[in-house]
Structure formats: structure tokens, C-alpha cells
Design an enzyme around this catalytic site. Structure first.
Site, PDB file in Angstrom:
ATOM      1  N   SER A   1       0.818  -1.212   0.000  1.00 34.15           N
ATOM      2  CA  SER A   1       0.000   0.000   0.000  1.00 34.15           C
ATOM      3  C   SER A   1       0.853   1.264   0.000  1.00 34.15           C
ATOM      4  O   SER A   1       1.906   1.314   0.653  1.00 34.15           O
ATOM      5  CB  SER A   1      -0.900   0.043   1.246  1.00 34.15           C
TER       6      SER A   1
ATOM      7  N   ASP B   1     -13.812   2.340   8.630  1.00 30.99           N
ATOM      8  CA  ASP B   1     -14.510   2.314   7.350  1.00 30.99           C
ATOM      9  C   ASP B   1     -15.273   3.630   7.289  1.00 30.99           C
ATOM     10  O   ASP B   1     -16.204   3.841   8.074  1.00 30.99           O
ATOM     11  CB  ASP B   1     -15.466   1.120   7.285  1.00 30.99           C
TER      12      ASP B   1
ATOM     13  N   ILE C   1      -7.052   6.604   0.803  1.00 30.57           N
ATOM     14  CA  ILE C   1      -8.160   5.702   0.512  1.00 30.57           C
ATOM     15  C   ILE C   1      -8.983   6.246  -0.653  1.00 30.57           C
ATOM     16  O   ILE C   1      -9.086   7.456  -0.852  1.00 30.57           O
ATOM     17  CB  ILE C   1      -9.082   5.501   1.741  1.00 30.57           C
TER      18      ILE C   1
ATOM     19  N   TYR D   1      -9.932   4.631 -16.161  1.00 27.54           N
ATOM     20  CA  TYR D   1      -9.945   5.274 -14.845  1.00 27.54           C
ATOM     21  C   TYR D   1     -11.339   5.830 -14.533  1.00 27.54           C
ATOM     22  O   TYR D   1     -11.739   5.925 -13.377  1.00 27.54           O
ATOM     23  CB  TYR D   1      -8.881   6.376 -14.782  1.00 27.54           C
TER      24      TYR D   1
ATOM     25  N   LYS E   1     -11.193  12.245  -8.261  1.00 28.79           N
ATOM     26  CA  LYS E   1      -9.878  12.794  -7.943  1.00 28.79           C
ATOM     27  C   LYS E   1      -9.776  14.265  -8.328  1.00 28.79           C
ATOM     28  O   LYS E   1      -9.070  15.041  -7.660  1.00 28.79           O
ATOM     29  CB  LYS E   1      -8.784  11.980  -8.645  1.00 28.79           C
TER      30      LYS E   1
ATOM     31  N   ALA F   1      -5.463  -1.486  -4.556  1.00 27.65           N
ATOM     32  CA  ALA F   1      -6.511  -0.621  -5.110  1.00 27.65           C
ATOM     33  C   ALA F   1      -6.437  -0.580  -6.630  1.00 27.65           C
ATOM     34  O   ALA F   1      -7.459  -0.592  -7.321  1.00 27.65           O
ATOM     35  CB  ALA F   1      -6.383   0.781  -4.526  1.00 27.65           C
TER      36      ALA F   1
END
Length: 260
Positions: free
Chosen positions: A25, A70, A98, A161, A168, A201
């Protein structure tokens, strides 16, 4: 293993790392760098399924706080910050690493994304950072730094994407507004934009292996970046030496974004 650096430039600093899923990660690369440079860390894991993968890493970091988070679960984020308040009473940096989009939203065209898919993507990938900034602000009484992770697909259309590029772009805009609002308190806000990395991810993005090879060939350095590259850059930006840098998207991609 946590690398050893002679310069413990973050000795006495305390920070929250959100987004470690495993040792691949980006958040893990950031946590390793901060810890190696002397910082004390709080670490979160997504759920009980993720816990066995994250807890050994948290032990390696000697993390003071290890909690579930979460961001879709009401109250969990507030519980993390309440624990930080009781344990430390202050906070110097936050790393938000995240993002999430439902598979059908990520794999389809943006124009076809339904309302629930859009809202879920924005909630986890953008709003959660704004909320973390809100909760961190009162703990950063002597200033601090907030970090989130973005990607080149926010500025340019990147095949596959899709809706994450929209999220984003919103995230990068949020960084600018938060930087303007929190700057008078000495709190800096950064978006870090790594080049393509083989993370858990990223595995959800179709044809990602082809994207990695394209990045390797296109970048001026002709090399892919590592999670440690991203971590060390993030740790530098949290230092007082970078106190005049805020509100920007910093690319850590070997120059990938500058080549047409």
C-alpha cells in the site's frame, strides 16, 4: 523492516495514517518513512477481514493506536479522532490514502454511472478527506500537514480510470480550498500524485498491467516509482523545511505527467 535514517527529523511528531491494506500500500510506504524519521503513528484498518494483514505492520511501526475505520460506517471516523485526542491530545499530520468506486461504476462509462455509484465514489474518495481535515483541525494547535493521494487521471482522460478521475479532480479542488482556509493556522494541505503503482486498489482497474508498462516507457526516468518514493516525499512535505508549500498537487511519477 523499517529503514534506518540518521536524521530523525520527525522526532516527537505524531500522525494518523489511513489506508494501509498490506505491505504494498502507498499508505504503508508513507508510514514506513514517517516512522523511520522518528514520528509516532496511529494506524487504521478497514474491517475485521483486513485486520490480520494490518496488525503485524502496525506492530512493526510500534503504532500507539490501531483502530478500525470504514469511512462509510457512521461514527467510526469520529471514534478514531476521539482516541487520538485522549491518547495524544494533538496531531501533526494526517495521511489519507483511501479511494473506492463500486465495480460497475469504475468499469463503465462516466455518463452511465448511476446516482448511488457516483455518491459512493465521491463519499469515500473525496468527502472523507474533507471530514478528516475538519476533525484534525482542532488537534493541530501548532500547525500541521494534511495529505491525500490522487492520480494523473484527474487532469487527463486515462483509459479505464473513468469515474475515479472525476472524484480525484474534486479531491484536488478540495485540497486547494482547504489549504486556503487552514493556511492561517499553519496547517498545510497537499495532494500527492504518484505514478502508476501495483497496489491492491489499482488491481481493480482494467488493463492496469498495460498502464504500468506504458508509464515505465513514457516517464523520463524510464522507471516506475515505489511506495517508498512516495512515502519519503510525503514525509519531506510534513517537515518545517517545506512550510511554504501548500495547496498544490505534487507529482511523484518520474516525470510521467510532463510527456505527451
Amino acid at each position: 523492516m523499517i529503514p534506518a535514517y540518521k536524521a530523525r527529523i520527525h522526532e516527537g511528531k505524531r500522525g494518523l495514517i489511513v489506508g494501509i491494506a498490506n505491505d504494498q500500500s502507498i499508505a504503508w510506504g508513507c508510514a514506513r518513512a514517517f516512522r523511520a524519521l522518528g514520528a509516532e503513528l496511529a494506524v487504521t484498518y478497514l474491517n475485521e477481514k483486513a485486520r490480520p494483514h494490518v496488525e503485524p505492520l502496525a506492530q512493526e511501526l510500534e503504532a500507539d493506536i490501531v483502530m478500525p475505520l470504514d469511512v462509510r460506517e457512521p461514527g467510526q471516523m469520529e471514534a478514531v479522532f476521539e482516541r487520538i485526542t485522549k491518547t495524544w491530545g494533538r496531531l501533526d499530520f494526517v495521511v489519507h490514502s483511501i479511494a473506492f468506486a463500486p465495480r460497475e461504476a469504475l468499469s463503465g462509462r462516466v455518463i452511465d454511472v448511476d446516482r448511488d455509484g457516483f455518491l459512493t465514489t465521491m463519499d469515500v474518495s473525496c468527502w472523507s478527506f474533507i471530514r478528516m481535515a475538519h476533525l484534525a483541525e482542532p488537534l493541530m494547535t501548532e500547525g500541521g500537514a494534511l495529505f491525500t493521494m490522487t492520480y494523473y487521471g484527474s487532469q487527463m482522460v486515462v483509459q479505464n480510470y473513468n469515474i475515479m478521475g472525476v472524484a480525484k479532480a474534486a479531491l484536488e479542488s478540495a485540497v486547494r480550498y482547504l489549504a486556503a482556509e487552514l493556511g492561517p493556522k499553519g496547517i498545510r494541505v497537499h495532494a500527492i500524485s504518484p505514478g502508476p503503482l501495483a497496489t491492491r486498489a489499482a488491481s481493480g482497474i482494467p488493463e492496469f498491467d498495460e498502464l504500468l508498462e506504458k508509464a515505465r516507457g513514457k516517464a523520463p526516468t524510464h522507471a516506475l516509482v515505489s511506495i517508498d518514493d512516495v512515502g519519503l516525499t510525503t514525509a519531506f512535505l510534513a517537515h518545517d523545511a517545506a512550510r511554504s508549500i501548500t495547496g498544490s498537487t505534487l507529482y511523484v511519477d518520474g516525470g510521467y505527467h510532463i510527456v505527451d
